[in-house]
Scaffold this active site. Sequence first.
Site, PDB file in Angstrom:
ATOM      1  N   LYS A  39      24.058 -18.772  -8.001  1.00 38.80           N
ATOM      2  CA  LYS A  39      25.294 -19.760  -9.298  1.00 38.80           C
ATOM      3  C   LYS A  39      25.580 -20.165  -7.429  1.00 38.80           C
ATOM      4  O   LYS A  39      24.631 -19.246  -6.365  1.00 38.80           O
ATOM      5  CB  LYS A  39      25.703 -18.658  -9.512  1.00 38.80           C
ATOM      6  CG  LYS A  39      26.175 -18.010  -8.689  1.00 38.80           C
ATOM      7  CD  LYS A  39      28.294 -17.205  -9.863  1.00 38.80           C
ATOM      8  CE  LYS A  39      28.566 -16.077  -8.574  1.00 38.80           C
ATOM      9  NZ  LYS A  39      29.452 -15.281  -9.900  1.00 38.80           N
ATOM     10  N   ARG A 137      38.427 -12.570 -17.384  1.00 44.53           N
ATOM     11  CA  ARG A 137      38.723 -13.695 -17.417  1.00 44.53           C
ATOM     12  C   ARG A 137      38.412 -14.108 -18.609  1.00 44.53           C
ATOM     13  O   ARG A 137      38.207 -15.137 -19.123  1.00 44.53           O
ATOM     14  CB  ARG A 137      37.605 -13.927 -16.004  1.00 44.53           C
ATOM     15  CG  ARG A 137      37.032 -14.802 -15.828  1.00 44.53           C
ATOM     16  CD  ARG A 137      36.825 -14.686 -14.296  1.00 44.53           C
ATOM     17  NE  ARG A 137      35.300 -14.264 -14.593  1.00 44.53           N
ATOM     18  CZ  ARG A 137      34.332 -13.949 -13.556  1.00 44.53           C
ATOM     19  NH1 ARG A 137      34.591 -14.052 -12.261  1.00 44.53           N
ATOM     20  NH2 ARG A 137      32.941 -13.536 -13.521  1.00 44.53           N
ATOM     21  N   HIS A 166      32.113  -7.327 -15.919  1.00 43.07           N
ATOM     22  CA  HIS A 166      31.594  -7.870 -15.039  1.00 43.07           C
ATOM     23  C   HIS A 166      32.987  -6.822 -14.525  1.00 43.07           C
ATOM     24  O   HIS A 166      34.420  -6.595 -15.180  1.00 43.07           O
ATOM     25  CB  HIS A 166      32.005  -9.160 -14.556  1.00 43.07           C
ATOM     26  CG  HIS A 166      32.426  -9.580 -13.541  1.00 43.07           C
ATOM     27  ND1 HIS A 166      30.410  -9.619 -12.823  1.00 43.07           N
ATOM     28  CD2 HIS A 166      32.892 -10.216 -12.770  1.00 43.07           C
ATOM     29  CE1 HIS A 166      31.205 -10.358 -11.475  1.00 43.07           C
ATOM     30  NE2 HIS A 166      32.192 -10.244 -11.404  1.00 43.07           N
ATOM     31  N   ARG A 222      22.740  -6.577 -11.463  1.00 35.71           N
ATOM     32  CA  ARG A 222      23.084  -8.602 -11.276  1.00 35.71           C
ATOM     33  C   ARG A 222      23.575  -8.913  -9.194  1.00 35.71           C
ATOM     34  O   ARG A 222      24.770  -9.556  -9.518  1.00 35.71           O
ATOM     35  CB  ARG A 222      24.434  -8.351 -12.328  1.00 35.71           C
ATOM     36  CG  ARG A 222      23.572  -9.017 -13.416  1.00 35.71           C
ATOM     37  CD  ARG A 222      24.488  -9.680 -14.081  1.00 35.71           C
ATOM     38  NE  ARG A 222      26.339  -9.962 -14.114  1.00 35.71           N
ATOM     39  CZ  ARG A 222      26.969  -8.782 -14.704  1.00 35.71           C
ATOM     40  NH1 ARG A 222      26.304  -7.739 -15.441  1.00 35.71           N
ATOM     41  NH2 ARG A 222      28.153  -8.175 -14.414  1.00 35.71           N
ATOM     42  N   TYR A 266      42.623 -34.166  16.106  1.00 34.98           N
ATOM     43  CA  TYR A 266      43.857 -35.155  15.980  1.00 34.98           C
ATOM     44  C   TYR A 266      44.977 -34.199  15.519  1.00 34.98           C
ATOM     45  O   TYR A 266      44.885 -33.203  16.096  1.00 34.98           O
ATOM     46  CB  TYR A 266      43.253 -35.001  13.745  1.00 34.98           C
ATOM     47  CG  TYR A 266      42.779 -35.957  13.103  1.00 34.98           C
ATOM     48  CD1 TYR A 266      42.527 -37.194  13.995  1.00 34.98           C
ATOM     49  CD2 TYR A 266      41.375 -35.533  12.800  1.00 34.98           C
ATOM     50  CE1 TYR A 266      42.204 -37.963  12.894  1.00 34.98           C
ATOM     51  CE2 TYR A 266      40.238 -36.088  12.505  1.00 34.98           C
ATOM     52  CZ  TYR A 266      41.023 -38.062  12.546  1.00 34.98           C
ATOM     53  OH  TYR A 266      40.048 -38.747  11.948  1.00 34.98           O
ATOM     54  N   CYS A 313      37.838 -31.586  13.036  1.00 37.58           N
ATOM     55  CA  CYS A 313      37.681 -33.093  11.341  1.00 37.58           C
ATOM     56  C   CYS A 313      36.386 -33.692  10.747  1.00 37.58           C
ATOM     57  O   CYS A 313      36.049 -32.393  10.194  1.00 37.58           O
ATOM     58  CB  CYS A 313      37.180 -34.658  12.379  1.00 37.58           C
ATOM     59  SG  CYS A 313      38.022 -34.551  14.688  1.00 37.58           S
ATOM     60  N   ASP A 315      34.077 -34.789  10.465  1.00 35.88           N
ATOM     61  CA  ASP A 315      32.694 -34.635  10.119  1.00 35.88           C
ATOM     62  C   ASP A 315      32.051 -34.275  11.979  1.00 35.88           C
ATOM     63  O   ASP A 315      31.287 -34.650  11.644  1.00 35.88           O
ATOM     64  CB  ASP A 315      32.354 -36.570   9.961  1.00 35.88           C
ATOM     65  CG  ASP A 315      32.953 -37.002   8.989  1.00 35.88           C
ATOM     66  OD1 ASP A 315      32.503 -36.776   7.716  1.00 35.88           O
ATOM     67  OD2 ASP A 315      33.889 -37.942   9.485  1.00 35.88           O
TER      68      ASP A 315
HETATM   69  C1  LIG Z   1      29.123 -14.130  -9.540  1.00 36.29           C
HETATM   70  C2  LIG Z   1      28.652 -12.922 -10.478  1.00 36.29           C
HETATM   71  C3  LIG Z   1      27.768 -10.809  -9.982  1.00 36.29           C
HETATM   72  C4  LIG Z   1      27.622 -11.181  -8.147  1.00 36.29           C
HETATM   73  O1  LIG Z   1      28.391 -11.061  -7.896  1.00 36.29           O
HETATM   74  P1  LIG Z   1      28.501 -10.504  -6.491  1.00 36.29           P
HETATM   75  O2  LIG Z   1      29.517  -9.954  -5.882  1.00 36.29           O
HETATM   76  O3  LIG Z   1      27.812 -12.020  -5.522  1.00 36.29           O
HETATM   77  O4  LIG Z   1      27.126  -9.800  -6.532  1.00 36.29           O
HETATM   78  C5  LIG Z   1      27.743 -10.708 -11.163  1.00 36.29           C
HETATM   79  N1  LIG Z   1      27.859 -10.849 -12.584  1.00 36.29           N
HETATM   80  C6  LIG Z   1      29.401 -11.704 -12.483  1.00 36.29           C
HETATM   81  C7  LIG Z   1      29.111 -12.280 -13.846  1.00 36.29           C
HETATM   82  C8  LIG Z   1      29.243 -13.127 -11.810  1.00 36.29           C
HETATM   83  O5  LIG Z   1      30.218 -13.866 -11.986  1.00 36.29           O
END
Ligand SMILES: *Cc1c(COP(=O)(O)O)cnc(C)c1O
Length: 374
Positions: A39, A137, A166, A222, A266, A313, A315
Amino acid sequence: MGALPARPVYARVDLGALAHNLRAITAASGGAKIMAVVKANAYGHGLVPVAQLFERLGADALAVAVPEEGAALRAAGVAAPILVMGALLPQQFPILFDNGLAFSATAPESLAAIDAAAAERGVRAPVHLKLDTGMQRVGVQWRAAGAFIEQALRCKHVQIAGVYSHFAAADEANLASARLQLECFLEALQNFERLRAPLPLRHIANSGAVLQLPEAQLDLVRPGILLYGVYPSDECARSIAVRPALGLHAAVTHVKQLAAGTPVSYGGSWQSAQAVTLATLPIGYGDGYMRALSSRAPVLLRGKRYGVAGRVCMDQLLVNVAADTVDVGETATLLGSDGTQEISAAELAQLAGTIAYEVLTNIGARVPRVYAGP
Ligand SMILES: *Cc1c(COP(=O)(O)O)cnc(C)c1O
């Protein structure tokens, strides 16, 4: 490494490091399948090339946050199973159906809507059931998993491909809450046995759990940040050796001698008590190099550490090279290594008051990615 882009700013992605990290995680995951999380532009490393590498090296599946990321992978020819994590609204469903992406069902209503949409198309939607074991969540509360799984078994147009949860704190030194989450997840999974239903792929382990909770490996892991060679937190065990894969570089576009006491950038918030040499780099917060790093972050030139002078800045930014010399056209390193010196994502995160994840994902679309290695 391929030819450098015309823009004198680039992120160099070391495919060899990514390959090493995937192998190291696979070796440590006890035979569990690997779902590589790509992602947010593969944590800034470039969605398509990184996903293609992981697929080629045998990752069993990929995970994205939003359907458009999955669609971009299919357009690039990626054939591996792709899970869209996170809750979906019906307006997003066509992208998943059209691209053969797996859905996350995050509530009874969400599951019913997916089933109805699949029925309308005359297909079966691959679905991973999302259970909430403490993150609060999205997902069905683990105590209500029985009814949710029963509902899924009744859905004629849903193929239950997985069930997952998660962790909220698997990267901390204290693993009590993560262990409790795992227990709740395992208890919820007993519903499959009670309902005499086959177990789909069970998964809960993010990078923190891959490093610290081998009992959470289950059928599939994951990992995200760990694949990119970065540890999820400073306190997390480093039980797998990984290598950072991304370097952020910019060429010096301007050099000048600055008189003592001259306000810089700046707001004139920085000045030096001595005369110094100042180098200008054509990168700024518009590229994702955070303004919070103003007058704080290190920059490497000729293998030596210098500091950002004054405000970053949009850029451009300035580097105080003190009494040393530097030429226009030389390459500076803002993240990554130069000789024996290294600036890690964790170091920049600490200086900017954030986490390494944000440092990496902030690197914007304006920064060309250059791939090196296999
Ligand atoms: C982003 C995410 C992961 C990976 O998390 P890391 O901490 O980068 O390993 C796994 N599962 C879900 C649902 C996530 O949103």
